[in-house]
Design an enzyme around this catalytic site. Structure first.
Site, PDB file in Angstrom:
ATOM      1  N   HIS A  92      70.105  49.117  66.784  1.00  0.00           N
ATOM      2  CA  HIS A  92      70.546  49.879  65.531  1.00  0.00           C
ATOM      3  C   HIS A  92      71.279  49.317  64.424  1.00  0.00           C
ATOM      4  CE1 HIS A  92      68.792  53.399  67.928  1.00  0.00           C
ATOM      5  NE2 HIS A  92      67.904  52.879  67.701  1.00  0.00           N
TER       6      HIS A  92
ATOM      7  N   CYS B 135      74.844  44.777  49.982  1.00  0.00           N
ATOM      8  CA  CYS B 135      74.427  45.302  48.672  1.00  0.00           C
ATOM      9  C   CYS B 135      73.170  45.290  48.620  1.00  0.00           C
ATOM     10  CB  CYS B 135      75.135  44.534  47.585  1.00  0.00           C
ATOM     11  SG  CYS B 135      74.395  44.973  46.108  1.00  0.00           S
TER      12      CYS B 135
ATOM     13  N   CYS C 163      80.275  46.310  45.689  1.00  0.00           N
ATOM     14  CA  CYS C 163      79.858  44.838  45.859  1.00  0.00           C
ATOM     15  C   CYS C 163      80.721  43.869  44.876  1.00  0.00           C
ATOM     16  CB  CYS C 163      78.400  44.786  45.393  1.00  0.00           C
ATOM     17  SG  CYS C 163      77.591  43.097  45.476  1.00  0.00           S
TER      18      CYS C 163
ATOM     19  N   CYS D  74      78.066  42.840  41.895  1.00  0.00           N
ATOM     20  CA  CYS D  74      77.279  43.608  40.863  1.00  0.00           C
ATOM     21  C   CYS D  74      77.891  45.063  40.957  1.00  0.00           C
ATOM     22  CB  CYS D  74      75.822  43.657  41.295  1.00  0.00           C
ATOM     23  SG  CYS D  74      75.464  44.632  42.767  1.00  0.00           S
TER      24      CYS D  74
HETATM   25 ZN    ZN Z   1      75.399  43.454  44.642  1.00  0.00          ZN
END
Ligand code: ZN
Length: 251
Positions: free
Chosen positions: A120, A128, A149, A152
């Site tokens: 799992h 991300c 992230c 970004c």
């Molecule tokens: Zn990212």
């Protein structure tokens, strides 16, 4: 749990050529991680449809991180217990070839087990969903959740399998291969009612493997799949089986 049952399991381990362990929430309860499905578990307080599906995360990652923050702090504090160490001992003795775990807590590896298939996923990394960047969780501070992230700035998702996500391909392939080729399965701390995880002991059984179940009470497997059940807390029972095996091995 009787002495004869412990000795029977030790003899079966001694006789087996390839043994796998299949573990679930029950093995980590003694490490302070409640079974998510139990009356005190996460899913009694956080409706999994709102907090644990991939759709919910995509729609509102900040909300889902309220649950993940609690889960993360619980996992950060948890330490392996004697059942995890016992299984690591078995691998060192050459009597356990793989662990397939439904847990995401990393406690088998922390205890020293090497061949661990995380069915799992794992809480050790986050990804991300926008740009696929991966980050190790040990680099994160619990004060700074939800983590974003570095590239970004999207909110990161732990690499644990959410409801609605597939089992990681390599883990599923490796687990099914291990189930088909072993001759002994130790089912530890799981009632295996969830598919596809339930396939593992059933496939092993269909291919001729013996199944020994270690649980605190009978489960749906006990009557139809397990050769026998040893009732008790895995942290009590597993170390006793390992000691009995060492006696047979002359160690
Ligand atoms: Zn990212």
């Amino acid at each position: 749990m009787k002495k004869e049952e412990i000795e029977r399991a030790a003899q079966d381990l001694y006789d087996a050529k390839k043994t796998i362990a299949f573990t679930g929430a029950g093995i980590s309860v003694e490490s302070g991680i409640p079974d998510f499905r139990s009356s005190t578990g996460f899913w009694s307080r956080f409706n999994p449809e709102e907090y644990a599906t991939i759709e919910a995360f995509r729609a509102n990652p900040k909300k889902v991180w309220k649950m993940l923050k609690e889960m993360t702090s619980l996992l950060y504090q948890a330490q392996p217990n004697p059942a995890h160490y016992g299984l690591a001992d078995l691998e060192r003795l050459g009597k356990l070839q793989a662990i397939i775990t439904q847990n995401v807590d990393g406690l088998h590896q922390a205890a020293g087990s090497r061949n661990v298939i995380e069915f799992h996923g794992s809480s050790a990394t986050l990804s991300c969903l926008s740009c696929r960047r991966t980050v190790r969780s040990e680099t994160l501070s619990l004060d700074d959740l939800p983590p974003t992230c570095p590239d970004c700035k999207s909110i990161l998702k732990p690499d644990v399998v959410f409801f609605g996500e597939p089992i990681p391909f390599e883990a599923h392939r490796g687990a099914m291969e291990a189930a088909r080729t072993c001759d002994l399965v130790l089912v530890v701390g799981t009632s295996v009612i969830v598919y596809p995880a339930a396939e593992i002991p059933i496939t092993a059984k269909q291919n001729g493997a013996k199944v020994i179940e270690f649980n605190v009470e009978p489960t749906p497997l006990t009557a139809d799949v397990s050769d026998y059940l040893i009732e008790g807390r895995s942290g009590d029972v597993i170390p006793r089986v390992v000691e009995a095996l060492k006696t047979i091995l002359g160690q």
